[in-house]
Design an enzyme around this catalytic site. Structure first.
Site, PDB file in Angstrom:
ATOM      1  N   LYS A  13       0.634  -1.290  -0.100  1.00  0.00           N
ATOM      2  CA  LYS A  13      -0.054   0.046   0.186  1.00  0.00           C
ATOM      3  C   LYS A  13       0.988   1.334   0.155  1.00  0.00           C
ATOM      4  O   LYS A  13       0.691   2.421  -0.812  1.00  0.00           O
ATOM      5  CB  LYS A  13      -0.930   0.184   1.391  1.00  0.00           C
ATOM      6  N   ARG A  88      -9.222   1.448   8.922  1.00  0.00           N
ATOM      7  CA  ARG A  88      -8.692   0.130   9.445  1.00  0.00           C
ATOM      8  C   ARG A  88      -9.748  -0.819  10.140  1.00  0.00           C
ATOM      9  O   ARG A  88      -9.657  -2.040  10.355  1.00  0.00           O
ATOM     10  CB  ARG A  88      -7.600   0.258  10.186  1.00  0.00           C
ATOM     11  N   ARG A 127      11.903  -6.023   3.928  1.00  0.00           N
ATOM     12  CA  ARG A 127      11.670  -4.655   3.981  1.00  0.00           C
ATOM     13  C   ARG A 127      12.734  -3.867   4.931  1.00  0.00           C
ATOM     14  O   ARG A 127      12.975  -4.240   5.945  1.00  0.00           O
ATOM     15  CB  ARG A 127      10.472  -4.287   4.587  1.00  0.00           C
ATOM     16  N   ARG A 160      11.890  -2.701  10.615  1.00  0.00           N
ATOM     17  CA  ARG A 160      10.858  -2.147  11.616  1.00  0.00           C
ATOM     18  C   ARG A 160      10.750  -3.095  12.677  1.00  0.00           C
ATOM     19  O   ARG A 160      10.698  -4.238  12.479  1.00  0.00           O
ATOM     20  CB  ARG A 160       9.599  -1.785  10.917  1.00  0.00           C
ATOM     21  N   ARG A 171      -0.189  -9.146  13.300  1.00  0.00           N
ATOM     22  CA  ARG A 171      -0.730  -8.089  12.501  1.00  0.00           C
ATOM     23  C   ARG A 171      -1.736  -8.846  11.314  1.00  0.00           C
ATOM     24  O   ARG A 171      -2.687  -8.198  11.004  1.00  0.00           O
ATOM     25  CB  ARG A 171       0.504  -7.402  11.588  1.00  0.00           C
TER      26      ARG A 171
END
Ligand code: AP5
Length: 214
Positions: A13, A88, A127, A160, A171
């Site tokens: 996203k 969300r 990532r 992260r 998540r």
């Protein structure tokens, strides 16, 4: 143009939202980025948000909704915006719909970037996020030309805290339980469009621009 990016954590996203914002010259509003910037700056909001984010949980609606609705009233949002990571939950979506209706406005599209769960964990573990400007890279699919440093600002890149595999699983389950119902919500409003997010980044972008320019 008023857009919402939907999709699982790590679906891409943010990657797509930045490209769309640059192409159409509209602000990219990411609640995750807003919370991370508050954490970095040591604010009270950041302290509260971090408690939830580190566990892979959603930050409560009461800390999130007004923040976004106020942001949308700023001058740079007059010609549109792209929302990334908001709404969300169904209450967040209802609050957004109601706030826009008060101004006689509505969203144009909710774009669902669809990626199977099995692709997500490898995307998240690869990532790397910039500690300076928040730019995002992937060690295989989108590496920084400066290695461990950000191409944009030169600051170090890190994994992260919430991208560790055990937090990613949490998540994902929170996504399926609380965020996935938005697909039906925006389907019901007739503005849902789905793109295959498992394709290479440029192909995902081409699929989105085709929808926006149809
Ligand atoms: P947030 O920052 O919004 O995280 P997220 O939704 O989990 O999304 P991500 O940023 O992890 O992923 P993304 O879909 O943007 O993927 P990306 O483009 O980086 O939120 C973090 C936390 O904040 C939440 O868990 C929650 O606690 C809190 N929060 C935020 N908003 C909230 C709200 N509204 N209410 C309550 N709490 C809220 O891509 C991922 C990786 O894959 C990158 O490395 C990228 O380079 C790579 N990649 C992207 N596209 C492709 C592709 N097509 N092929 C191969 N690799 C790709």
């Amino acid at each position: 143009m008023k857009l919402i990016m939907l999709g699982a954590p790590g679906a891409g996203k943010g990657t797509q939202a930045k490209m769309i914002a640059a192409k159409y010259q509209i602000p990219h509003i990411s609640t995750g980025d807003i919370f991370r910037s508050n954490i970095k700056n040591g604010t009270e909001l950041g302290r509260k948000a971090k408690e939830y984010m580190d566990q892979g949980l959603l930050v409560p609606d009461e800390l999130t909704v007004d923040l976004v609705i106020d942001r949308l009233a700023q001058d740079d949002c007059q010609k549109g915006y792209i929302l990334d990571g908001f709404p969300r939950t169904i209450p967040q979506a209802e609050a957004l719909t109601a706030a826009l209706a008060k101004r006689g406005e509505k969203m144009d599209f909710a774009i669902d970037v669809d990626v199977p769960d099995e692709n997500i964990v490898s995307r998240m573990s690869g990532r790397r996020a910039c500690t300076g400007c928040g730019a995002t890279y992937h060690i295989v699919h989108n590496p920084s030309k400066k290695g461990e440093l950000c191409e944009v600002c030169g600051e170090p890149l890190v994994l992260r805290d919430d991208d560790k595999p055990e937090t990613v699983q949490k998540r994902l389950s929170v996504y399926h339980e609380q965020t996935q119902p938005l697909i039906e919500y925006y389907g019901g409003q007739g503005i849902l469009r789905t793109v295959d997010g498992a394709q290479p980044m440029d192909d995902v972008f081409a699929a989105i621009t085709k929808i926006l320019e149809a």
